[in-house]
Design a protein around this motif. Structure first.
Motif, PDB file in Angstrom:
ATOM      1  N   HIS A 245      24.272  35.164  33.266  1.00 12.07           N
ATOM      2  CA  HIS A 245      24.875  36.489  33.439  1.00 12.07           C
ATOM      3  C   HIS A 245      25.183  36.739  34.916  1.00 12.07           C
ATOM      4  O   HIS A 245      24.354  36.499  35.780  1.00 12.07           O
ATOM      5  N   GLN A 246      26.394  37.193  35.178  1.00 11.87           N
ATOM      6  CA  GLN A 246      26.795  37.516  36.547  1.00 11.87           C
ATOM      7  C   GLN A 246      26.502  38.989  36.832  1.00 11.87           C
ATOM      8  O   GLN A 246      26.712  39.849  35.984  1.00 11.87           O
ATOM      9  N   SER A 248      26.905  42.652  37.831  1.00 14.28           N
ATOM     10  CA  SER A 248      28.051  43.556  37.827  1.00 14.28           C
ATOM     11  C   SER A 248      28.172  44.239  39.183  1.00 14.28           C
ATOM     12  O   SER A 248      27.242  44.222  40.003  1.00 14.28           O
ATOM     13  N   ASP A 249      29.319  44.876  39.405  1.00 16.41           N
ATOM     14  CA  ASP A 249      29.524  45.605  40.660  1.00 16.41           C
ATOM     15  C   ASP A 249      28.494  46.733  40.795  1.00 16.41           C
ATOM     16  O   ASP A 249      28.021  47.020  41.905  1.00 16.41           O
ATOM     17  N   GLU A 251      25.427  46.767  39.527  1.00 13.25           N
ATOM     18  CA  GLU A 251      24.138  46.170  39.867  1.00 13.25           C
ATOM     19  C   GLU A 251      24.086  45.768  41.337  1.00 13.25           C
ATOM     20  O   GLU A 251      23.061  45.934  42.014  1.00 13.25           O
ATOM     21  N   LYS A 252      25.198  45.236  41.846  1.00 14.20           N
ATOM     22  CA  LYS A 252      25.257  44.883  43.262  1.00 14.20           C
ATOM     23  C   LYS A 252      25.128  46.128  44.138  1.00 14.20           C
ATOM     24  O   LYS A 252      24.449  46.110  45.173  1.00 14.20           O
TER      25      LYS A 252
END
Length: 499
Positions: A245-246, A248-249, A251-252
């Motif tokens: 899983h990458q 998300s914006d 989460e960043k």
């Protein structure tokens, strides 16, 4: 190997649940004190010269103590409040998703040459996330290894080895540190009623241990385990695994805001403790000892509440103020099993203390150690190996330490070893054999994750994969401890191996 695994399984299955184990031990203490008191058995404390006589728990005073102190024994049990307060903060950060995202974000973007080392640092430090460390890290690292053309089972082994064999140390202060320090404090007070063991007392040794174990783990996985797996264990041809899983914006953004919140919190804390007249310093203006060290758990609580609320608000997990206590309640629910166990452990230790049985055993044990001259490096080796072997069969670290601490902490205090040093020795044994114990629930969890890549992988294969990490960690970590003692380095702020 099969015979060894069968033996471990048979013995482990015959052990009662820790709750009933301590109920049984409490009953044994009651009967033993009655017999020893009837024989008028006593010992002379070599430190004070005072006589320590066994008091019967079946006497009038003993029976009164059992029934009138039961609630107080539990409520005043030192680890109880410590672990609940710590879990309020750390649990909130976990429930809003901060700790899982930190674990994932720390590993997923690492350059290939540093991957295994990072896995070990993150995995060992990730013990602060408790169960989530295993559940997230093992499949994540296996997927990353697979996507890079490396053997995914080697990745799973690295993650499991880090999370399990390095469980009792961390770059951060964890709930385990709070729990173990509380149990050690209670045991130390059998000798000194005012003794206090802080969660920070082993911090220097823990930080160096993390780095040493990460370097060692990297070598073992990259140079021993993975080359062997590449030669002998081919991944199933039909393996299809979803990519990691990458972040998300959102989460960043949450991580960015959390970083600023952490910096502000630490800055305010420094402003509070740096002045020599700070209320958190001792009367001489120092920090060792000081109210700051004794207040570290509340400070830890404040830190994780700050970063947890910041992250939760940013990503939308916390929409209203009422969500904050709701997450805290969810976090403490996970302590239910521990709290039930604490109830009987508190009674067991209280019986040890009131009857003077703990002091008696400690005095006789210390005399034995001195007469046999088993008080130096040989004692350290024996103690660590004994802890490691016991851990294979009793995988609850808190239950095992609750059993060992009232005996060994005061015993070794009488031969001049600091309780925090006894705890440091125990943590080595308690960590290193976690990954080769079939009694551990995470042993099966790791096996299931590995079987995604090799369906017919068995328990024996998992054991053979993990043994190099377990044995090398035990040997090298023990050598590090012996070198530490020889050099006379502090284990933590103001704490040395000897009293």
């Amino acid at each position: 190997m099969d015979k060894f695994l069968s033996f471990v399984e048979r013995v482990g299955n015959r052990l009662p649940h820790p709750f009933f184990l301590f109920v049984s031990l409490s009953l044994i203490v009651i009967l033993v004190t009655a017999i020893m008191s009837g024989l008028e058995m006593s010992a002379i404390n070599p430190k004070t010269g005072a006589e320590v006589a066994i008091k019967s728990l079946l006497s009038t005073a003993g029976i009164q103590f059992i029934f009138t102190s039961m609630v107080d024994n539990f409520v005043k049990f030192p680890p109880l409040g410590i672990i609940i307060v710590a879990m309020f903060g750390i649990g909130l950060a976990d429930k809003v998703g901060l700790l899982p995202v930190l674990i994932q974000g720390s590993v997923s973007k690492v350059p290939k040459p540093f991957l295994t080392f990072t896995v070990f640092v993150v995995g060992i430090t990730g013990s602060i996330a408790s169960d989530a460390n295993y559940i997230i890290l093992i499949p994540l690292v296996a997927m990353i290894y697979h996507s890079l053309g490396r053997h995914p089972i080697a990745g799973a082994a690295a993650a499991y080895g880090a999370a399990g064999a390095g469980f009792d140390v961390s770059l951060l202060i964890t709930t385990s540190d709070a729990l173990f320090s509380g149990l050690t404090t209670e045991a130390a007070r059998l000798i000194d009623p005012n003794f206090y063991v802080s969660p920070l007392d082993n911090y220097y040794f823990a930080v160096v241990s993390v780095i040493v174990l990460a370097i060692l783990g990297t070598f073992i996985v990259d140079k021993v385990i993975e080359p062997r797996l590449q030669r002998t264990l081919a991944v199933d041809a039909d393996v299809k695994v979803e990519p990691p899983h990458q972040l998300s914006d959102l989460e960043k953004k949450g991580l960015k805001n959390t970083l600023w919140a952490a910096i502000i919190f630490v800055g305010l804390l420094l402003i509070l403790i740096l002045p020599s007249t700070s209320p958190l310093r001792n009367p001489q203006g120092g920090l060792v000892p000081s109210p700051f060290l004794k207040a570290f758990v509340p400070i830890l609580f404040g830190f994780f509440m700050t970063v947890g609320i910041t992250y939760g608000k940013t990503v939308g997990k916390i929409k209203k103020l009422a969500d904050i206590p709701a997450f805290m309640v969810d976090a403490v629910k996970e302590l239910a099993t521990t709290l039930v166990l604490f109830f009987v452990i508190a009674q067991f230790i209280a019986y040890f203390n009131w009857s003077s049985l703990g002091q008696y055993i400690a005095i006789q044990g210390s005399i034995f150690l001195e007469h046999t001259q088993l008080t130096g490096y040989a004692m350290m080796v024996v103690f660590v190996v004994m802890s490691a072997i016991m851990n294979i069969f009793m995988t609850s670290g808190s239950a095992q330490w609750s059993l060992m601490a009232p005996i060994f902490v005061p015993m070794l205090m009488l031969v001049d070893y600091h309780p925090a040093f006894t705890l440091a020795m125990y943590k080595i044994g308690d960590s290193t054999t976690n990954i080769i114990s079939p009694m551990s629930p995470y042993f099966s969890v790791c096996l299931v994750y590995m079987q995604r890549y090799k369906k017919d992988l068995g328990i024996g294969s998992l054991m053979s994969i993990m043994l190099p990490i377990s044995i090398s960690f035990l040997v090298v970590w023990l050598v590090l401890l012996l070198v530490w003692v020889a050099a006379g380095w502090p284990l933590g702020p103001g704490v040395y191996p000897n009293l």
